[in-house]
Design a protein around this motif. Structure first.
Motif, PDB file in Angstrom:
ATOM      1  N   PHE A  28       0.808  -1.210   0.000  1.00  0.00           N
ATOM      2  CA  PHE A  28       0.000   0.000   0.000  1.00  0.00           C
ATOM      3  C   PHE A  28       0.845   1.266   0.000  1.00  0.00           C
ATOM      4  CE2 PHE A  28      -3.297   2.697   2.220  1.00  0.00           C
ATOM      5  CZ  PHE A  28      -4.259   2.597   1.237  1.00  0.00           C
ATOM      6  N   GLY A  29       2.161   1.119   0.236  1.00  0.00           N
ATOM      7  CA  GLY A  29       3.039   2.286   0.243  1.00  0.00           C
ATOM      8  C   GLY A  29       4.135   2.148   1.280  1.00  0.00           C
ATOM      9  N   THR A  30       4.858   3.235   1.486  1.00  0.00           N
ATOM     10  CA  THR A  30       5.939   3.256   2.461  1.00  0.00           C
ATOM     11  C   THR A  30       5.636   4.271   3.549  1.00  0.00           C
ATOM     12  OG1 THR A  30       7.190   4.888   1.195  1.00  0.00           O
ATOM     13  CG2 THR A  30       7.677   2.569   0.761  1.00  0.00           C
ATOM     14  N   ALA A  31       6.184   3.995   4.725  1.00  0.00           N
ATOM     15  CA  ALA A  31       6.070   4.911   5.862  1.00  0.00           C
ATOM     16  C   ALA A  31       7.445   4.956   6.507  1.00  0.00           C
ATOM     17  CB  ALA A  31       5.008   4.423   6.839  1.00  0.00           C
ATOM     18  N   GLY A  32       8.262   5.899   6.098  1.00  0.00           N
ATOM     19  CA  GLY A  32       9.641   5.941   6.570  1.00  0.00           C
ATOM     20  C   GLY A  32      10.405   4.751   6.014  1.00  0.00           C
ATOM     21  N   ASP A  33      10.997   3.976   6.911  1.00  0.00           N
ATOM     22  CA  ASP A  33      11.746   2.802   6.462  1.00  0.00           C
ATOM     23  C   ASP A  33      10.914   1.522   6.516  1.00  0.00           C
ATOM     24  OD1 ASP A  33      11.611   2.598   9.201  1.00  0.00           O
ATOM     25  OD2 ASP A  33      13.701   1.998   9.471  1.00  0.00           O
ATOM     26  N   ARG A  34       9.620   1.651   6.705  1.00  0.00           N
ATOM     27  CA  ARG A  34       8.719   0.490   6.776  1.00  0.00           C
ATOM     28  C   ARG A  34       7.757   0.514   5.599  1.00  0.00           C
ATOM     29  NH1 ARG A  34       9.002  -2.292  11.334  1.00  0.00           N
ATOM     30  NH2 ARG A  34       6.810  -2.837  11.532  1.00  0.00           N
ATOM     31  N   TRP A  35       7.200  -0.650   5.304  1.00  0.00           N
ATOM     32  CA  TRP A  35       6.197  -0.753   4.249  1.00  0.00           C
ATOM     33  C   TRP A  35       4.821  -0.861   4.882  1.00  0.00           C
ATOM     34  CZ3 TRP A  35       8.488  -5.019   0.568  1.00  0.00           C
ATOM     35  CH2 TRP A  35       9.621  -4.505  -0.077  1.00  0.00           C
ATOM     36  N   THR A  36       3.834  -0.356   4.184  1.00  0.00           N
ATOM     37  CA  THR A  36       2.456  -0.460   4.631  1.00  0.00           C
ATOM     38  C   THR A  36       1.740  -1.498   3.771  1.00  0.00           C
ATOM     39  OG1 THR A  36       2.484   1.875   5.268  1.00  0.00           O
ATOM     40  CG2 THR A  36       0.328   0.824   5.058  1.00  0.00           C
ATOM     41  N   LEU A  37       1.118  -2.448   4.438  1.00  0.00           N
ATOM     42  CA  LEU A  37       0.295  -3.456   3.770  1.00  0.00           C
ATOM     43  C   LEU A  37      -1.128  -3.300   4.257  1.00  0.00           C
ATOM     44  CD1 LEU A  37       2.529  -6.657   4.199  1.00  0.00           C
ATOM     45  CD2 LEU A  37       2.591  -4.980   2.365  1.00  0.00           C
ATOM     46  N   ARG A  38      -2.074  -3.772   3.456  1.00  0.00           N
ATOM     47  CA  ARG A  38      -3.467  -3.774   3.897  1.00  0.00           C
ATOM     48  C   ARG A  38      -4.087  -5.083   3.450  1.00  0.00           C
ATOM     49  NH1 ARG A  38      -7.713  -1.157   0.004  1.00  0.00           N
ATOM     50  NH2 ARG A  38      -6.792  -1.847  -1.931  1.00  0.00           N
ATOM     51  N   PRO A  39      -5.107  -5.521   4.149  1.00  0.00           N
ATOM     52  CA  PRO A  39      -5.755  -6.760   3.749  1.00  0.00           C
ATOM     53  C   PRO A  39      -6.277  -6.649   2.314  1.00  0.00           C
ATOM     54  CG  PRO A  39      -6.515  -6.079   5.913  1.00  0.00           C
ATOM     55  CD  PRO A  39      -5.709  -4.946   5.348  1.00  0.00           C
ATOM     56  N   PRO A  40      -6.228  -7.719   1.560  1.00  0.00           N
ATOM     57  CA  PRO A  40      -6.771  -7.686   0.200  1.00  0.00           C
ATOM     58  C   PRO A  40      -8.245  -7.279   0.228  1.00  0.00           C
ATOM     59  CG  PRO A  40      -5.521  -9.684   0.540  1.00  0.00           C
ATOM     60  CD  PRO A  40      -5.647  -9.013   1.882  1.00  0.00           C
ATOM     61  N   GLY A  41      -8.613  -6.397  -0.648  1.00  0.00           N
ATOM     62  CA  GLY A  41      -9.995  -5.929  -0.705  1.00  0.00           C
ATOM     63  C   GLY A  41     -10.292  -4.803   0.260  1.00  0.00           C
ATOM     64  N   GLY A  42      -9.300  -4.356   1.026  1.00  0.00           N
ATOM     65  CA  GLY A  42      -9.497  -3.248   1.954  1.00  0.00           C
ATOM     66  C   GLY A  42      -9.432  -3.689   3.397  1.00  0.00           C
ATOM     67  N   GLY A  43      -9.408  -2.741   4.274  1.00  0.00           N
ATOM     68  CA  GLY A  43      -9.311  -3.030   5.696  1.00  0.00           C
ATOM     69  C   GLY A  43      -8.257  -2.158   6.342  1.00  0.00           C
ATOM     70  N   VAL A  44      -7.953  -2.456   7.573  1.00  0.00           N
ATOM     71  CA  VAL A  44      -7.011  -1.658   8.346  1.00  0.00           C
ATOM     72  C   VAL A  44      -5.582  -2.007   7.936  1.00  0.00           C
ATOM     73  CG1 VAL A  44      -6.192  -1.112  10.666  1.00  0.00           C
ATOM     74  CG2 VAL A  44      -8.622  -1.560  10.271  1.00  0.00           C
ATOM     75  N   PRO A  45      -4.826  -1.028   7.449  1.00  0.00           N
ATOM     76  CA  PRO A  45      -3.440  -1.289   7.057  1.00  0.00           C
ATOM     77  C   PRO A  45      -2.542  -1.498   8.271  1.00  0.00           C
ATOM     78  CG  PRO A  45      -4.118   0.936   6.402  1.00  0.00           C
ATOM     79  CD  PRO A  45      -5.248   0.331   7.147  1.00  0.00           C
ATOM     80  N   TRP A  46      -1.390  -2.115   8.041  1.00  0.00           N
ATOM     81  CA  TRP A  46      -0.385  -2.269   9.080  1.00  0.00           C
ATOM     82  C   TRP A  46       0.989  -2.054   8.461  1.00  0.00           C
ATOM     83  CZ3 TRP A  46      -2.466  -6.415   6.537  1.00  0.00           C
ATOM     84  CH2 TRP A  46      -1.612  -7.417   6.102  1.00  0.00           C
ATOM     85  N   GLU A  47       1.960  -1.759   9.325  1.00  0.00           N
ATOM     86  CA  GLU A  47       3.321  -1.524   8.858  1.00  0.00           C
ATOM     87  C   GLU A  47       4.186  -2.735   9.162  1.00  0.00           C
ATOM     88  OE1 GLU A  47       4.889   2.110  10.431  1.00  0.00           O
ATOM     89  OE2 GLU A  47       3.285   3.300   9.530  1.00  0.00           O
ATOM     90  N   VAL A  48       5.169  -2.958   8.292  1.00  0.00           N
ATOM     91  CA  VAL A  48       6.046  -4.103   8.427  1.00  0.00           C
ATOM     92  C   VAL A  48       7.433  -3.736   7.918  1.00  0.00           C
ATOM     93  CG1 VAL A  48       5.389  -5.055   6.192  1.00  0.00           C
ATOM     94  CG2 VAL A  48       6.239  -6.581   7.957  1.00  0.00           C
ATOM     95  N   SER A  49       8.436  -4.364   8.475  1.00  0.00           N
ATOM     96  CA  SER A  49       9.800  -4.195   7.984  1.00  0.00           C
ATOM     97  C   SER A  49       9.930  -4.890   6.628  1.00  0.00           C
ATOM     98  CB  SER A  49      10.768  -4.828   8.981  1.00  0.00           C
ATOM     99  OG  SER A  49      12.051  -4.908   8.431  1.00  0.00           O
ATOM    100  N   PRO A  50      10.535  -4.247   5.646  1.00  0.00           N
ATOM    101  CA  PRO A  50      10.689  -4.878   4.334  1.00  0.00           C
ATOM    102  C   PRO A  50      11.398  -6.234   4.399  1.00  0.00           C
ATOM    103  CG  PRO A  50      11.230  -2.564   4.171  1.00  0.00           C
ATOM    104  CD  PRO A  50      11.053  -2.869   5.634  1.00  0.00           C
ATOM    105  N   GLY A  51      12.281  -6.423   5.374  1.00  0.00           N
ATOM    106  CA  GLY A  51      12.990  -7.689   5.519  1.00  0.00           C
ATOM    107  C   GLY A  51      12.121  -8.826   6.008  1.00  0.00           C
ATOM    108  N   ALA A  52      10.927  -8.499   6.516  1.00  0.00           N
ATOM    109  CA  ALA A  52      10.010  -9.520   7.038  1.00  0.00           C
ATOM    110  C   ALA A  52       8.906  -9.850   6.042  1.00  0.00           C
ATOM    111  CB  ALA A  52       9.404  -9.043   8.350  1.00  0.00           C
ATOM    112  N   VAL A  53       9.106  -9.440   4.791  1.00  0.00           N
ATOM    113  CA  VAL A  53       8.084  -9.648   3.768  1.00  0.00           C
ATOM    114  C   VAL A  53       8.664 -10.501   2.649  1.00  0.00           C
ATOM    115  CG1 VAL A  53       6.658  -8.458   2.057  1.00  0.00           C
ATOM    116  CG2 VAL A  53       6.961  -7.463   4.301  1.00  0.00           C
ATOM    117  N   GLU A  54       7.830 -11.404   2.148  1.00  0.00           N
ATOM    118  CA  GLU A  54       8.226 -12.217   1.003  1.00  0.00           C
ATOM    119  C   GLU A  54       7.086 -12.220  -0.008  1.00  0.00           C
ATOM    120  OE1 GLU A  54       8.987 -15.988   2.835  1.00  0.00           O
ATOM    121  OE2 GLU A  54       6.864 -16.519   2.928  1.00  0.00           O
ATOM    122  N   PRO A  55       7.392 -12.508  -1.260  1.00  0.00           N
ATOM    123  CA  PRO A  55       6.315 -12.587  -2.249  1.00  0.00           C
ATOM    124  C   PRO A  55       5.294 -13.642  -1.833  1.00  0.00           C
ATOM    125  CG  PRO A  55       8.464 -12.633  -3.321  1.00  0.00           C
ATOM    126  CD  PRO A  55       8.706 -12.766  -1.841  1.00  0.00           C
ATOM    127  N   ALA A  56       4.057 -13.349  -2.079  1.00  0.00           N
ATOM    128  CA  ALA A  56       2.996 -14.307  -1.745  1.00  0.00           C
ATOM    129  C   ALA A  56       3.068 -15.497  -2.686  1.00  0.00           C
ATOM    130  CB  ALA A  56       1.635 -13.631  -1.844  1.00  0.00           C
TER     131      ALA A  56
END
Length: 78
Positions: A28-56
């Protein structure tokens, strides 16, 4: 895909697996050095470290699709 820090930044809407929370979300975008993800189809976004994310993977895509359909059914019943 662009670059943010040392990690390549995914395209908006790319489905990713957050390995810290074991959730699947759309980029969903970036927030400083973190990435923002949101549930598919909408919902409350959350932030995550890019190193803790992998392709689905395929399983993650199925999980995300089921979550979208369940959310749509719940919203339709309200």
């Amino acid at each position: 895909m662009s670059t943010h820090g040392t990690e390549p930044t995914p395209d908006m809407g790319t489905l990713l697996h957050d390995t810290e929370s074991d959730r699947v979300g759309e980029f969903f975008g970036t927030a400083g050095d973190r990435w923002t993800l949101r549930p598919p189809g909408g919902g409350v976004p959350w932030e995550v470290s890019p190193g803790a994310v992998e392709p689905a993977g395929t399983y993650d895509h199925v999980r995300a699709r089921a979550a979208e359909e369940n959310a749509a059914r719940r919203a339709h019943r309200l």
